[in-house]
Design an enzyme around this catalytic site. Structure first.
Site, PDB file in Angstrom:
ATOM      1  N   ARG A 138      81.790  74.611  25.775  1.00 28.60           N
ATOM      2  CA  ARG A 138      83.128  74.074  25.580  1.00 28.60           C
ATOM      3  C   ARG A 138      84.001  75.143  24.929  1.00 28.60           C
ATOM      4  NH1 ARG A 138      82.003  70.824  28.852  1.00 28.60           N
ATOM      5  NH2 ARG A 138      81.972  68.557  28.687  1.00 28.60           N
ATOM      6  N   HIS A 169      85.611  76.618  34.813  1.00 26.90           N
ATOM      7  CA  HIS A 169      84.739  75.496  34.413  1.00 26.90           C
ATOM      8  C   HIS A 169      83.858  75.036  35.580  1.00 26.90           C
ATOM      9  CE1 HIS A 169      84.299  72.022  31.341  1.00 26.90           C
ATOM     10  NE2 HIS A 169      83.215  72.077  32.113  1.00 26.90           N
TER      11      HIS A 169
HETATM   12  P1  NAP Z   1      72.420  68.667  24.793  1.00 24.53           P
HETATM   13  O1  NAP Z   1      71.159  68.444  25.597  1.00 24.53           O
HETATM   14  O2  NAP Z   1      72.973  67.513  24.055  1.00 24.53           O
HETATM   15  O3  NAP Z   1      72.158  69.870  23.747  1.00 24.53           O
HETATM   16  C1  NAP Z   1      71.740  69.603  22.494  1.00 24.53           C
HETATM   17  C2  NAP Z   1      71.208  70.859  21.834  1.00 24.53           C
HETATM   18  O4  NAP Z   1      72.210  71.418  20.968  1.00 24.53           O
HETATM   19  C3  NAP Z   1      70.004  70.501  20.966  1.00 24.53           C
HETATM   20  O5  NAP Z   1      69.047  71.530  20.999  1.00 24.53           O
HETATM   21  C4  NAP Z   1      70.634  70.406  19.580  1.00 24.53           C
HETATM   22  O6  NAP Z   1      69.740  70.636  18.511  1.00 24.53           O
HETATM   23  C5  NAP Z   1      71.645  71.524  19.653  1.00 24.53           C
HETATM   24  N1  NAP Z   1      72.674  71.332  18.623  1.00 24.53           N
HETATM   25  C6  NAP Z   1      73.534  70.299  18.481  1.00 24.53           C
HETATM   26  N2  NAP Z   1      74.291  70.462  17.365  1.00 24.53           N
HETATM   27  C7  NAP Z   1      73.883  71.626  16.799  1.00 24.53           C
HETATM   28  C8  NAP Z   1      74.261  72.312  15.630  1.00 24.53           C
HETATM   29  N3  NAP Z   1      75.208  71.846  14.808  1.00 24.53           N
HETATM   30  N4  NAP Z   1      73.622  73.463  15.333  1.00 24.53           N
HETATM   31  C9  NAP Z   1      72.647  73.947  16.143  1.00 24.53           C
HETATM   32  N5  NAP Z   1      72.235  73.334  17.282  1.00 24.53           N
HETATM   33  C10 NAP Z   1      72.856  72.180  17.593  1.00 24.53           C
HETATM   34  O7  NAP Z   1      73.585  69.252  25.692  1.00 24.53           O
HETATM   35  P2  NAP Z   1      73.463  69.838  27.181  1.00 24.53           P
HETATM   36  O8  NAP Z   1      73.414  68.759  28.167  1.00 24.53           O
HETATM   37  O9  NAP Z   1      72.410  70.885  27.171  1.00 24.53           O
HETATM   38  O10 NAP Z   1      74.901  70.536  27.306  1.00 24.53           O
HETATM   39  C11 NAP Z   1      75.187  71.713  26.598  1.00 24.53           C
HETATM   40  C12 NAP Z   1      76.654  72.046  26.686  1.00 24.53           C
HETATM   41  O11 NAP Z   1      77.006  72.380  28.032  1.00 24.53           O
HETATM   42  C13 NAP Z   1      77.595  70.928  26.277  1.00 24.53           C
HETATM   43  O12 NAP Z   1      78.663  71.474  25.520  1.00 24.53           O
HETATM   44  C14 NAP Z   1      78.166  70.440  27.599  1.00 24.53           C
HETATM   45  O13 NAP Z   1      79.416  69.867  27.410  1.00 24.53           O
HETATM   46  C15 NAP Z   1      78.234  71.756  28.349  1.00 24.53           C
HETATM   47  N6  NAP Z   1      78.316  71.656  29.798  1.00 24.53           N
HETATM   48  C16 NAP Z   1      79.103  72.550  30.452  1.00 24.53           C
HETATM   49  C17 NAP Z   1      79.159  72.537  31.821  1.00 24.53           C
HETATM   50  C18 NAP Z   1      79.985  73.549  32.562  1.00 24.53           C
HETATM   51  O14 NAP Z   1      80.114  73.458  33.773  1.00 24.53           O
HETATM   52  N7  NAP Z   1      80.546  74.526  31.884  1.00 24.53           N
HETATM   53  C19 NAP Z   1      78.396  71.620  32.541  1.00 24.53           C
HETATM   54  C20 NAP Z   1      77.595  70.726  31.843  1.00 24.53           C
HETATM   55  C21 NAP Z   1      77.552  70.766  30.470  1.00 24.53           C
HETATM   56  P3  NAP Z   1      68.466  69.673  18.295  1.00 24.53           P
HETATM   57  O15 NAP Z   1      67.490  70.050  19.382  1.00 24.53           O
HETATM   58  O16 NAP Z   1      67.974  70.055  16.962  1.00 24.53           O
HETATM   59  O17 NAP Z   1      68.985  68.259  18.410  1.00 24.53           O
HETATM   60  C1  GLV Z   2      80.871  69.522  32.306  1.00 23.79           C
HETATM   61  O1  GLV Z   2      81.405  70.299  31.587  1.00 23.79           O
HETATM   62  C2  GLV Z   2      80.106  68.398  31.859  1.00 23.79           C
HETATM   63  O2  GLV Z   2      80.122  68.116  30.659  1.00 23.79           O
HETATM   64  O3  GLV Z   2      79.456  67.752  32.691  1.00 23.79           O
END
Ligand code: NAP
Ligand code: GLV
Length: 319
Positions: free
Chosen positions: A234, A282
């Site tokens: 983000r 994005h």
């Molecule tokens: P997720 O599974 O919720 O990732 C959680 C991870 O982040 C966990 O390992 C968590 O730690 C860690 N975390 C959370 N808060 C933290 C903090 N304060 N300090 C250190 N680590 C922390 O999320 P995801 O599905 O992998 O998505 C990751 C990101 O990608 C999100 O921002 C999402 O919006 C973004 N995204 C972007 C796109 C794009 O096209 N650009 C697409 C999809 C998603 P713990 O393991 O200890 O809980």
């Molecule tokens: C894209 O950024 C998503 O959160 O799915």
């Protein structure tokens, strides 16, 4: 079951793609599609809402609502809706196809930075023939911020490619699933030493009050000179002015940016033409209706049968 489909869509076609895919995945459901009515008046029988960051207020007045299923992985924008019913569970999108797409983008960005292909692209534009030193993957330390769905997929892919990968997460303890054999560090205290030993940082954190603005001047100063940043999570994880200052000074060699505080990135924003920025609109991992509709259908089926909902968001943590 009565289900509401609502969101902010790029256009009517995008909404239609989702309606068709969801209807095919759940043929027995009755769908109400939010077409941007000025005064929404949804059937009071609606039990689930499938949402793509709808404008605030669209989920009010649904007395039988039992599940809010996001089509997007990140729920920061959804949670910012102050009118969201407080006692209805929220599930986010977790789709292996999306994790695979994110791992591909992370691998592409890190390979480009390792081998300096971004420099060669600039050299081509300048008509310059110059060979640069070649780094091996095992000479490059990559820190993946966030060990969740996307972070784990990216870290595994990068480790398999031979990079020296480390993960960073919030909670100390056993490595999260998918991190077997990969070094994992936890908590803010571990970050400065990790950054000081990072050639490339890949940000895959969820956007929460704890992570907003994390990539600021102090964070960037902790990196060794010439390091690079890949932000695929983000835009608001970064402080744009601090990032620009580090890039302008050349302390940060390059940034691959897929996400921005304001999207679409406004015309004339300095990132557009910055020689040290590679920019994507994005697209690091798009939700693909072809696979995601089945993920939604499985959760709605679980709801209908009284089974536990998968991938529930912890509202207190914000992810
Ligand atoms: P997720 O599974 O919720 O990732 C959680 C991870 O982040 C966990 O390992 C968590 O730690 C860690 N975390 C959370 N808060 C933290 C903090 N304060 N300090 C250190 N680590 C922390 O999320 P995801 O599905 O992998 O998505 C990751 C990101 O990608 C999100 O921002 C999402 O919006 C973004 N995204 C972007 C796109 C794009 O096209 N650009 C697409 C999809 C998603 P713990 O393991 O200890 O809980
Ligand atoms: C894209 O950024 C998503 O959160 O799915």
């Amino acid at each position: 079951m009565d289900i509401l489909l609502t969101g902010r869509w790029a256009d009517d076609d995008e909404c239609e793609v989702w309606r068709a895919a969801l209807q095919a995945a759940l043929p027995g459901a009755r769908w109400t599609v939010d077409r941007g009515e000025a005064v929404p008046a949804w059937p009071r029988t609606i039990e689930a809402a499938v949402v793509a960051n709808p404008p605030p207020g669209r989920l009010q007045g649904l007395p039988r609502l039992r599940l809010i299923q996001s089509l997007w992985a990140g729920v920061d924008r959804l949670l910012a809706d102050q009118t969201l019913p407080v006692d209805v569970p929220i599930a986010r999108m977790v789709d292996p196809a999306m994790n695979a797409a994110m791992a591909e983008t992370a691998l592409w960005a890190v390979l480009m930075l390792q081998r300096g292909f971004h420099h060669y692209a600039a050299q081509q534009r300048a008509g310059l023939w110059r060979q640069r030193p070649q780094r091996r993957a095992d000479e490059v330390a990559v820190t993946v911020l966030g060990c969740g769905q996307m972070g784990a997929a990216a870290a595994r892919r990068l480790a398999a490619q031979g990079f020296r990968v480390r993960g960073w997460r919030a909670t100390p303890g056993r490595p999260p699933e998918g991190f077997e054999g990969i070094e994992v560090h936890a908590g803010p205290a571990a970050l400065p030493a990790l950054l000081a030993d990072s050639d490339i940082v890949v940000n895959l954190l969820p956007l929460t009050p704890a992570t907003r603005g994390l990539i600021d001047a102090r964070f960037l100063a902790a990196l060794p000179p010439g390091a690079a940043l890949v932000n695929l999570a983000r835009g608001a994880h970064g402080v744009e002015a601090d990032l620009l200052a580090a890039l302008d000074a050349g302390r940060l060699d390059h940034a691959v940016l897929d996400v921005f505080t304001q999207e679409p990135l406004p015309a004339g924003h300095p990132f557009w033409r910055h020689p040290r920025v590679t920019l994507l609109p994005h697209v690091a991992a798009l939700t693909d209706a072809r696979s995601a509709a089945a993920v939604v259908a499985a959760n709605l089926q679980a709801l209908a049968e009284g089974r536990p909902i998968a991938h529930r968001v912890d509202r207190a943590r914000g992810y």
